[in-house]
Design a protein around this motif. Structure first.
Motif, mmCIF file in Angstrom:
data_model
loop_
_atom_site.group_PDB
_atom_site.id
_atom_site.type_symbol
_atom_site.label_atom_id
_atom_site.label_comp_id
_atom_site.label_asym_id
_atom_site.label_seq_id
_atom_site.Cartn_x
_atom_site.Cartn_y
_atom_site.Cartn_z
ATOM 1 N N LEU A 185 0.835 -1.205 0.000
ATOM 2 C CA LEU A 185 0.000 0.000 0.000
ATOM 3 C C LEU A 185 0.868 1.252 0.000
ATOM 4 O O LEU A 185 0.564 2.244 -0.670
ATOM 5 C CB LEU A 185 -0.914 0.011 1.224
ATOM 6 N N LEU A 186 1.982 1.203 0.757
ATOM 7 C CA LEU A 186 2.874 2.355 0.813
ATOM 8 C C LEU A 186 3.542 2.598 -0.537
ATOM 9 O O LEU A 186 3.663 3.736 -0.987
ATOM 10 C CB LEU A 186 3.949 2.141 1.881
ATOM 11 N N THR A 189 1.640 4.629 -2.861
ATOM 12 C CA THR A 189 1.495 6.080 -2.678
ATOM 13 C C THR A 189 2.585 6.866 -3.404
ATOM 14 O O THR A 189 2.497 8.085 -3.507
ATOM 15 C CB THR A 189 1.545 6.481 -1.190
ATOM 16 N N GLY A 451 -4.130 -0.171 -3.525
ATOM 17 C CA GLY A 451 -3.746 1.048 -2.824
ATOM 18 C C GLY A 451 -4.459 2.310 -3.278
ATOM 19 O O GLY A 451 -5.139 2.967 -2.478
ATOM 20 N N ILE A 454 -8.195 2.195 -2.473
ATOM 21 C CA ILE A 454 -8.487 2.299 -1.047
ATOM 22 C C ILE A 454 -8.312 3.747 -0.592
ATOM 23 O O ILE A 454 -9.144 4.307 0.116
ATOM 24 C CB ILE A 454 -7.548 1.371 -0.246
ATOM 25 N N GLU A 455 -7.230 4.359 -1.074
ATOM 26 C CA GLU A 455 -6.979 5.730 -0.663
ATOM 27 C C GLU A 455 -8.080 6.672 -1.146
ATOM 28 O O GLU A 455 -8.571 7.509 -0.396
ATOM 29 C CB GLU A 455 -5.616 6.193 -1.193
ATOM 30 N N LEU A 458 -11.117 6.128 0.947
ATOM 31 C CA LEU A 458 -10.875 6.637 2.294
ATOM 32 C C LEU A 458 -11.060 8.152 2.321
ATOM 33 O O LEU A 458 -11.754 8.707 3.165
ATOM 34 C CB LEU A 458 -9.453 6.279 2.738
ATOM 35 N N ARG A 459 -10.444 8.807 1.338
ATOM 36 C CA ARG A 459 -10.490 10.266 1.351
ATOM 37 C C ARG A 459 -11.861 10.802 0.979
ATOM 38 O O ARG A 459 -12.309 11.820 1.510
ATOM 39 C CB ARG A 459 -9.395 10.824 0.454
#
Lengths: 508, 153
Positions: A185-186, A189, A451, A454-455, A458-459
């Motif tokens: 996931l990192l 980004t 990733g 999901i981000e 989430l946001r």
């Protein structure tokens, strides 16, 4: 009757001549991948994504995506057929989901019934493929209709559930699996943030602005990782290959294996739908089930035909079943489906609830092509099984460097960048050492694929709630997903602490 | 499972997690029209990675060191030759062209895997590199670095 109507449309797509060729090439390569020692379905699919991308370069985007995914899915289920060949003839499974087939397949071969065992494996795989496809047709629409009603918060929690499902059962250590998930996931980004346009962790390197390419990482950790393993561990088999004489099974053989095939298919299918459980586990369960209900369980392990029919059906049904959460929810349940999902995203096709609405020709074309592909596999595998068996003898001397060359060609053809080639090699080395020490790779790749989504969810969810995280537990659907996710991780841990044996999924 | 490897790996992931947390401090904490910025995801994940690597580090003290497997030693020599050859292949691909670099890499690779059978090694390397180039560039209209100009083609 809607599903039937769409399915007909799918057949129209799948029957186009280029798609027939793609399906054929896919299942053919898949069988080869399954037979060849050293490359499994996941590395085979990863290796072929860039090759497919260059093959479909001339087609319009939608057609290119359809053809590519038809080929790649063909590799996936084709490899499940091929994996049985080495199990039966060589006492070595071609991929992890054929491990159980060895138990009775090889004894059968020693009794001179290798051909029959291979034929039953092919027939079982065919029936299983069809069973799981029928399930796919009937479950796809309703599931994606439900999924359409999900809010960003719900979707976020659903994806967390998907990640936990794959991490909770993968490998020997949950901690390591979670580390790999979070690390994936990192890595996702890195690059331009697609909401605000801010560059993150790029260190002003232009190569990093578009982020780390999923394709490079997947080919690196799966294809090159496998190659390095073969070189380092001298992982070559020099066993005796059993002779194939009779191929056609007798009436008695068919009668004895009909039940195991049906039961194996059902076990595999339902196991496949559950993310994270995979084909290996399905084939184990199917084998144990047959042994349990058999009138003479002492025959198992000594060449019982049911011991070949059940697990081979189960692993194929599981791979078909695993397509359901991928296509309808956008949650890949196995390593290979995570790679397939990455391929779809590469073509700007988002698997998930909207797939059936926005790209019906891709979704239904793929489903229809799987019917055709399974038929092709049956026809290919029955008479040509002797030819495929010859492939086992391919010297690794030529095979290994060529896989490296194909990886380099594939990544370069798509990315046209030396940076990606170096990254590819680094991923191969790191992937090998991590995988060897029980750091599973599938969660890493899944994290990389999921990733950005999901981000985003989430946001989006946090924006509507003004940054209040409680939105994820206030929405009932989201809360349910999160509770299941937590249970998925904790229940096996608690069982382990109590000294119970937990079956782990070793496959990628 | 190797205790030493897991310990080093956990420290490495700890450093990586910390790097992402520190790095996300330089990213804006809000985006236009939203008080949720592009920093929140890497910040949260980085912290999570730190916690997980500490957990792994702690776990390495708990499990027993497994006895060394008595398998054959790892073949580092062949691995390093193939790896270095692949690295050179990647770095030289654009300089000397696809056909030449692929041919050389395969030849080295084949001979590293198993010495001898030069004729078939040369034929297969040549066939593969020309074949892929021809198929991809002439049939599929793709682009690959061609033969180096200093060869006079």
């Amino acid at each position: 009757m809607d599903a039937f109507h769409y399915l007909l449309g799918g057949f129209a797509t799948a029957m186009q001549w280029q798609n027939l060729i793609f399906a054929f090439v896919g299942v053919l390569i898949g069988t080869v991948v399954g037979v060849l020692p050293g490359i499994g379905p996941i590395s085979g699919v990863a290796l072929l994504i860039p090759v497919t991308a260059s093959l479909t370069g001339g087609l319009p985007p939608e057609d290119a995506a359809t053809s590519a995914i038809i080929l790649l899915a063909g590799v996936y289920y084709g490899a499940m057929y091929g994996g049985s060949t080495t199990s039966i003839l060589l006492n070595t499974p071609g991929e992890s989901s054929s491990v159980v087939t060895v138990l009775d397949g090889y004894p059968m071969a020693k009794q001179g019934r290798a051909g029959v065992a291979l034929a039953i494996a092919a027939i079982g795989s065919f029936v299983a493929g069809i069973v799981s496809l029928i399930g796919l047709v009937f479950l796809a629409e309703p599931l994606s209709n439900v999924a359409l009603k999900l809010s960003p918060a719900d979707e976020f929690s659903l994806m967390i559930l998907g990640l936990c499902a794959l991490s909770g059962l993968a490998g020997k250590s949950v901690t390591k699996a979670l580390i790999m998930t979070v690390f994936g996931l990192l890595l996702a980004t890195i690059g331009m943030d697609n909401v605000s346009g801010v560059a993150r962790f790029t260190f002003d390197m232009p190569e990093l602005y578009s982020g780390l390419e999923f394709l490079t990482i997947a080919v690196g950790v799966f294809a090159l990782g496998e190659v390095f393993k073969t070189i380092l561990e001298k992982d070559v088999n020099d066993g005796e290959i059993a002779k194939i004489s009779r191929i056609l099974p007798t009436k008695q053989d068919l009668k004895e294996s009909a039940g195991p095939i049906i039961r194996g298919s059902l076990v595999g299918f339902f196991k496949g739908i559950v993310p994270g459980s995979g084909a290996t586990l399905a084939s184990f369960l199917a084998y144990l089930l047959e042994k349990k209900i058999s009138k003479n369980p002492e025959k198992f392990g000594k060449g019982a035909i049911a011991g070949v029919a059940a697990p081979e059906s189960a692993n194929n049904a599981a791979s078909g079943g695993a397509m359901i959460p991928l296509l309808t929810l956008g949650i890949p349940g196995t390593g290979t489906t995570a790679v397939l999902m990455g391929a779809l995203i590469m073509y700007n096709v988002q698997p998930g609830p909207l797939l059936f609405d926005e790209h019906p020709s891709i979704a239904w074309g793929l489903i229809a092509s799987m019917f055709i592909g399974n038929l092709m596999l049956l026809i290919l595998n029955m008479p040509l099984v002797k030819v495929f068996a010859k492939l086992i003898e391919t010297p690794p001397k030529y095979l290994i460097p060529m896989i490296v060359a194909i990886s380099i060609f594939g990544v370069y053809a798509v990315r046209v960048s030396v940076f990606d080639l170096v990254l590819l090699l680094i991923c191969g080395v790191v992937g090998y050492f991590l995988a060897k020490n029980d750091f599973p790779m599938a969660p890493l790749v899944l994290g990389l694929v999921l990733g950005p989504m999901i981000e985003n969810n989430l946001r989006r969810a946090l924006t509507t709630s003004n940054g209040d995280f409680s939105i994820f537990i206030e929405k009932p659907v989201s809360l349910i997903f999160l509770i299941i996710a937590v249970l998925w991780i904790t229940v096996p841990l608690i069982m382990k602490m109590r000294g119970k044996k937990v079956v782990v999924n070793v496959e990628g | 499972m190797s205790k030493a490897f897991d310990r080093y790996a956990s420290l490495l992931f700890l450093v990586l997690g910390a790097a992402f947390v520190i790095g996300s401090g330089n990213i804006s904490a809000s985006a236009y029209g939203s008080n949720v910025g592009p920093n929140i995801f890497p910040l949260g994940l980085g912290s999570l990675l730190i916690v997980l690597s500490l957990r792994l580090f702690y776990e390495t003290f708990k499990y027993k060191q497994e006895e060394k497997k008595s398998g054959p030693a790892l073949d580092y020599k062949r691995f390093l030759i193939v790896l270095v050859a692949a690295l050179l292949y990647a770095l030289l691909l654009e300089e000397i062209g696809y056909v030449v670099s692929t041919f050389l890499f395969l030849l080295v690779g084949f001979q590293t895997m198993q010495k001898g059978k030069w004729l078939s090694s040369v034929l297969i390397s040549g066939g593969f590199s020309f074949g892929v180039y021809f198929l991809y560039v002439n049939v599929l209209d793709g682009t690959l670095p061609g033969l180096p100009t200093w060869l006079g083609f």
